[in-house]
Design a protein around this motif. Structure first.
Motif, short mmCIF file in Angstrom:
data_model
loop_
_atom_site.label_atom_id
_atom_site.label_comp_id
_atom_site.label_asym_id
_atom_site.label_seq_id
_atom_site.Cartn_x
_atom_site.Cartn_y
_atom_site.Cartn_z
N ILE A 56 -59.61 -32.45 -28.03
CA ILE A 56 -59.95 -31.03 -28.09
C ILE A 56 -59.51 -30.48 -29.45
O ILE A 56 -58.34 -30.58 -29.82
CB ILE A 56 -59.29 -30.25 -26.94
CG1 ILE A 56 -59.90 -30.70 -25.61
CG2 ILE A 56 -59.46 -28.74 -27.13
CD1 ILE A 56 -59.30 -30.02 -24.39
N GLY A 57 -60.46 -29.95 -30.20
CA GLY A 57 -60.15 -29.40 -31.50
C GLY A 57 -59.72 -27.94 -31.40
O GLY A 57 -60.32 -27.16 -30.67
N LYS A 58 -58.67 -27.58 -32.14
CA LYS A 58 -58.18 -26.19 -32.16
C LYS A 58 -57.98 -25.78 -33.62
O LYS A 58 -57.36 -26.51 -34.39
CB LYS A 58 -56.86 -26.06 -31.40
CG LYS A 58 -56.97 -26.33 -29.91
CD LYS A 58 -55.67 -26.06 -29.19
CE LYS A 58 -54.61 -27.08 -29.52
NZ LYS A 58 -53.35 -26.87 -28.77
N THR A 59 -58.51 -24.63 -33.96
CA THR A 59 -58.31 -24.08 -35.30
C THR A 59 -57.72 -22.68 -35.17
O THR A 59 -58.22 -21.85 -34.39
CB THR A 59 -59.63 -24.01 -36.08
OG1 THR A 59 -60.17 -25.33 -36.22
CG2 THR A 59 -59.42 -23.40 -37.46
N TYR A 60 -56.66 -22.43 -35.92
CA TYR A 60 -55.99 -21.13 -35.93
C TYR A 60 -56.19 -20.48 -37.29
O TYR A 60 -56.28 -21.17 -38.31
CB TYR A 60 -54.48 -21.30 -35.70
CG TYR A 60 -54.10 -21.76 -34.32
CD1 TYR A 60 -53.51 -20.88 -33.41
CD2 TYR A 60 -54.30 -23.07 -33.92
CE1 TYR A 60 -53.13 -21.30 -32.14
CE2 TYR A 60 -53.94 -23.50 -32.65
CZ TYR A 60 -53.36 -22.62 -31.77
OH TYR A 60 -52.99 -23.04 -30.52
N TRP A 61 -56.24 -19.15 -37.28
CA TRP A 61 -56.17 -18.38 -38.51
C TRP A 61 -54.77 -17.80 -38.62
O TRP A 61 -54.22 -17.30 -37.63
CB TRP A 61 -57.19 -17.26 -38.51
CG TRP A 61 -58.59 -17.69 -38.86
CD1 TRP A 61 -59.03 -18.94 -39.13
CD2 TRP A 61 -59.72 -16.82 -38.99
NE1 TRP A 61 -60.38 -18.94 -39.40
CE2 TRP A 61 -60.83 -17.65 -39.33
CE3 TRP A 61 -59.92 -15.45 -38.84
CZ2 TRP A 61 -62.11 -17.13 -39.52
CZ3 TRP A 61 -61.19 -14.93 -39.02
CH2 TRP A 61 -62.28 -15.76 -39.37
N SER A 102 -60.62 -20.80 -32.80
CA SER A 102 -61.69 -21.54 -32.12
C SER A 102 -61.15 -22.76 -31.40
O SER A 102 -60.08 -23.28 -31.71
CB SER A 102 -62.76 -21.97 -33.13
OG SER A 102 -62.24 -22.93 -34.03
N VAL A 103 -61.93 -23.20 -30.41
CA VAL A 103 -61.69 -24.46 -29.72
C VAL A 103 -63.01 -25.21 -29.64
O VAL A 103 -64.08 -24.61 -29.55
CB VAL A 103 -61.11 -24.27 -28.30
CG1 VAL A 103 -59.70 -23.71 -28.36
CG2 VAL A 103 -62.00 -23.38 -27.45
N THR A 104 -62.91 -26.54 -29.68
CA THR A 104 -64.08 -27.39 -29.55
C THR A 104 -63.78 -28.43 -28.48
O THR A 104 -62.82 -29.20 -28.62
CB THR A 104 -64.42 -28.09 -30.88
OG1 THR A 104 -64.64 -27.09 -31.89
CG2 THR A 104 -65.69 -28.93 -30.75
N VAL A 105 -64.58 -28.43 -27.41
CA VAL A 105 -64.27 -29.24 -26.23
C VAL A 105 -65.44 -30.17 -25.91
O VAL A 105 -66.54 -29.69 -25.60
CB VAL A 105 -63.98 -28.34 -25.00
CG1 VAL A 105 -63.51 -29.18 -23.82
CG2 VAL A 105 -62.96 -27.26 -25.34
N TYR A 107 -68.88 -32.64 -21.82
CA TYR A 107 -69.89 -33.48 -21.19
C TYR A 107 -70.25 -34.63 -22.12
O TYR A 107 -70.51 -34.42 -23.30
CB TYR A 107 -71.13 -32.66 -20.86
CG TYR A 107 -70.85 -31.46 -19.99
CD1 TYR A 107 -70.51 -31.61 -18.65
CD2 TYR A 107 -70.90 -30.16 -20.51
CE1 TYR A 107 -70.24 -30.51 -17.85
CE2 TYR A 107 -70.63 -29.06 -19.72
CZ TYR A 107 -70.30 -29.23 -18.39
OH TYR A 107 -70.03 -28.15 -17.60
N LYS A 108 -70.29 -35.84 -21.58
CA LYS A 108 -70.47 -37.03 -22.41
C LYS A 108 -71.80 -37.04 -23.15
O LYS A 108 -71.90 -37.57 -24.26
CB LYS A 108 -70.34 -38.27 -21.54
CG LYS A 108 -68.94 -38.50 -21.00
CD LYS A 108 -68.86 -39.76 -20.17
CE LYS A 108 -67.44 -39.98 -19.63
NZ LYS A 108 -67.35 -41.19 -18.79
N PRO A 167 -70.40 -31.09 -28.11
CA PRO A 167 -69.16 -30.40 -27.72
C PRO A 167 -69.36 -28.88 -27.66
O PRO A 167 -70.17 -28.32 -28.41
CB PRO A 167 -68.18 -30.78 -28.83
CG PRO A 167 -68.71 -32.05 -29.40
CD PRO A 167 -70.21 -31.95 -29.29
N ILE A 168 -68.65 -28.26 -26.75
CA ILE A 168 -68.70 -26.80 -26.62
C ILE A 168 -67.76 -26.18 -27.64
O ILE A 168 -66.58 -26.54 -27.70
CB ILE A 168 -68.30 -26.38 -25.19
CG1 ILE A 168 -69.33 -26.92 -24.20
CG2 ILE A 168 -68.19 -24.86 -25.08
CD1 ILE A 168 -68.92 -26.77 -22.76
#
Length: 219
Positions: free
Chosen positions: A77-82, A186-189, A192-193, A197-198
């Motif tokens: 799961i990707g997470k980006t912070y400002w 943001s998050v990137t999840v 579903y295979k 990614p969402i």
């Protein structure tokens, strides 16, 4: 499977000590309103500090929570912070690699850099710079590659550019300051295979707009 909400700054995700539970609203007070037809309320799949705003992932049922927890453990799961920091890095991008440990039992979740601590890595990129009444500022995109408590705040402070409004690791006053300038953008999840990614983004909070515009944000 999941909901992503925009958590406001100042709202704890979980209850604190028993003495505080009656007087301080927490996120769990509101989760029953987010069932949307399911028998159970959703639960937070990860944590955000009380004073951090932005994207928070909720699992809607036990199977979803199990899958989300596994994705977090696997680093998928990707997470980006400002963040707005005072001063700023000399390089436009880089990696902070500093192990972290608890400062002391009396300080609860407060953290420090320590050679015996857990491995902690943060990737940063400068998105803009500016001058303000607080001196030079930099607007950073921060990507935590590990998930330690207060990792981003400690890594920035130990690098010589504490976050604006940080009253623990910076020099912000406990009353009347600008508020912690940290936002889960943001998050990137990969939920579903067989699908893309969402990706979800949260708009920056009101208390960060002035500093963001000072650093060149045109939103």
């Amino acid at each position: 499977m999941m909901l992503v909400i925009d958590k406001p700054a100042g709202l704890p995700v979980h209850s604190g000590p028993p003495a505080q539970r009656r007087s301080i609203p927490v996120l769990t007070d509101h989760l029953d309103a987010l069932r949307f037809g399911l028998p159970r309320r959703p639960e937070a799949a990860h944590r955000l500090d009380k004073d951090t705003s932005g994207c928070l992932i909720l699992g809607r049922h036990p199977r979803a929570m199990a899958e989300l927890n596994q994705m977090f453990r696997d680093g998928r799961i990707g997470k980006t912070y400002w963040a707005i920091v005072q001063g700023g890095p000399a390089e436009e991008e880089g990696l902070i690699d500093l192990p972290l440990a608890r400062r002391s039992p009396e300080r609860g979740w407060w953290m420090k850099v320590a050679s015996h601590g857990l491995p902690s890595r943060t990737r940063y990129r400068v998105l803009g710079r500016g001058e303000s009444e607080h001196g030079p500022l930099a607007w950073l995109a921060l990507e935590p590659l590990t998930g330690r408590t207060h990792q981003l705040r400690v890594h920035c402070a130990e690098s010589g550019w504490p976050m604006l409004g940080d009253e623990i690791y910076g020099d912000a006053p406990r009353e009347g300051g600008p508020g912690l300038q940290l936002h889960a953008r943001s998050v990137t999840v990969p939920l579903y295979k067989k699908r893309e990614p969402i990706h979800v983004e949260a708009p920056p909070p009101q208390h960060m707009l002035l500093a963001l515009r000072t650093c060149g944000w045109d939103g």
